[in-house]
Design an enzyme around this catalytic site. Structure first.
Site, short mmCIF file in Angstrom:
data_model
loop_
_atom_site.label_atom_id
_atom_site.label_comp_id
_atom_site.label_asym_id
_atom_site.label_seq_id
_atom_site.Cartn_x
_atom_site.Cartn_y
_atom_site.Cartn_z
CB VAL A 109 -0.95 0.01 1.22
CG1 VAL A 109 -1.73 1.31 1.27
CG2 VAL A 109 -1.90 -1.18 1.16
CG ASP A 163 9.14 -0.08 6.34
OD1 ASP A 163 8.05 -0.21 5.74
OD2 ASP A 163 9.58 -0.93 7.14
CB THR A 166 -4.91 -3.14 10.50
OG1 THR A 166 -5.37 -3.18 9.14
CG2 THR A 166 -4.40 -1.75 10.81
CB THR A 187 -8.50 -2.27 6.75
OG1 THR A 187 -8.30 -2.19 5.34
CG2 THR A 187 -9.95 -2.66 7.04
CB CYS A 237 -8.72 -7.15 1.80
SG CYS A 237 -7.41 -5.92 1.57
NE ARG A 284 2.74 -11.05 3.79
CZ ARG A 284 2.71 -9.72 3.85
NH1 ARG A 284 2.95 -9.11 4.99
NH2 ARG A 284 2.42 -9.01 2.78
#
Length: 431
Positions: A17, A36, A86, A121, A261, A332
């Protein structure tokens, strides 16, 4: 296209993202800092290599982005965009530790007048409840007076150029009308499809959850249909083809549901609703169905082996495609892991191959042997889990001749020509 009003933007979190955000703001002529906490990632980016494989090495090399692990670089930013993971925890509750940690890092280095926009999110209310207090605690500044917050959920699709960052309408929101207008103006510079101003931050947060809940529900419906058709000895695709002749029938196909997601976002809404005294049974039920599908795929494989005169503990199974979706290398949250674990519990020998995912990453994620070059020789069964294009183009007709006798093909998404595979000696099955 360069902006007429260049501003300084810091993107915190340079994954799937954050990195595209940094590239597009740099492309538009803004002063961009990419921050980062992972020094290996920063070194990779500084060397001109895209660790995500999504924006490409050329974009990383050609646009002027300052890649930093030194958090003091954040001080120069007029806008800070937070794009951190998240996940949910073992109890399926939102785990916002990365958002809070990022908020504190930004807070330690923020200056008055800066606007912070969360892209991750979260459940409705989390920007005000989690991010804003973290910023205030670390900065000593007051949100709404000295610094400002907004929310703009990521919506792009990794590996899909048609639905990249610039090509998807961006939802934007702010803590008041002035911040909303400011955030909308910022994103208009990089979004060709335009922006949609949400009236409240919580509306934007809920919209992000609902987008993926809707997909989860629709996929769960056809997945449950596939399981039902299997019990009734009906061809699922034939049923869907017949139903699809009606003008208002929605075209969804059964399959595994993975990624960061669709399998995760429903739990953010479930969490917040239950905190407010309501249990969303339909949303929970859809998650239960889709989480069961990997086990159903394993059951298909076990039954198929039996139909081929084989027993699992004496069978070798090649799983093709272990990433969570076609044409990406991210394993993942890939749902095929559930299928692998169940087959291993019956004693089957599992080997994997994925043309996009690094061998070591696949081996570590699934704890199986992994091929570097695809070979089907002597395998009893193939499970085509993720239909990468190169796997669809593989010559399975010839492959059947070098596999063990009576080979099985379980084509999870039904992307291959089942009749041709039957003709060349496979026992063919699909959801």
């Amino acid at each position: 296209m360069e902006s007429n009003n260049s501003v300084s933007v810091c993107v915190v979190g340079l994954g799937y993202v954050g990195l595209p955000l940094a590239v597009e703001f740099a492309r538009s002529g803004h002063d961009v800092i990419g921050f980062d906490v992972d020094p290996t990632k920063i070194e990779t980016l500084r060397s001109g290599t895209d660790p995500t494989g999504d924006v490409g090495d050329e974009a990383v090399q050609n646009f002027d982005i300052e890649f930093a692990t030194d958090e003091t670089a954040i001080e120069r930013a007029e806008y800070v965009l937070i794009a951190v993971p998240t996940p949910v925890d073992d109890l399926k509750n939102p785990d916002l530790k990365y958002v809070e940690s990022a908020g504190k890092t930004v807070g330690r280095n923020i200056t008055a007048g800066t606007t912070v926009v969360l892209e991750s999110t979260v459940y409705p209310g989390a920007t005000r409840e989690k991010l804003a207090p973290a910023l205030e605690e670390a900065s000593g500044l007051t949100v709404g007076e000295d610094i400002f917050v907004g929310y703009s959920p990521e919506r792009m699709v990794p590996g899909d150029e048609e639905h990249g960052l610039r090509n998807v309408v961006k939802i934007v929101s702010g803590q008041n009308d002035e911040v909303l207008d400011d955030v909308a103006s910022l994103y208009k510079d990089i979004i060709d499809a335009g922006v949609h101003p949400a009236p409240e931050i919580e509306v934007a947060e809920a919209a992000k959850c609902i987008e993926n809940i809707q997909r989860d529900l629709n996929i769960a419906l056809v997945n449950e249909l596939a399981i039902a058709c299997d019990k009734l000895d009906l061809n699922t695709q034939a049923v869907l083809d017949a139903a699809g002749t009606k003008w208002n029938f929605h075209n969804y196909r059964p399959g595994l549901v993975g990624g960061h997601c669709i399998p995760v976002d429903p739990f953010f809404m479930i969490y917040e609703l239950e905190r407010n005294g309501f249990t969303p049974q339909l949303i929970e039920g859809a998650r239960e169905v889709n989480e069961y599908v990997p086990h159903h795929v394993a059951d298909l494989v076990l039954r198929g082996l039996n139909d081929c005169g084989k027993v699992p503990r004496e069978s070798s199974i090649l799983v093709l495609g272990l990433a969570y979706k076609p044409e990406v290398g991210d394993v993942r949250t890939s749902p095929i892991g559930g299928t692998i674990r169940k087959l291993e519990s019956y004693g089957a020998d599992i080997v994997g191959f994925d043309p996009h995912a690094p061998v070591e990453v696949v081996r570590d994620e699934f704890d199986i042997d992994v091929q570097e070059e695809l070979s089907v020789e002597d395998f009893d069964a193939i499970v085509l889990a993720t239909p990468h294009q190169s796997l669809l183009e593989f010559d399975y007709t010839t492959a059947s001749s070098v596999m063990a006798d009576n080979p099985l093909m379980v084509d999870v998404d039904g992307t291959l020509d089942g009749e041709s595979l039957d003709d060349c000696g496979f026992e063919y099955m699909r959801l």
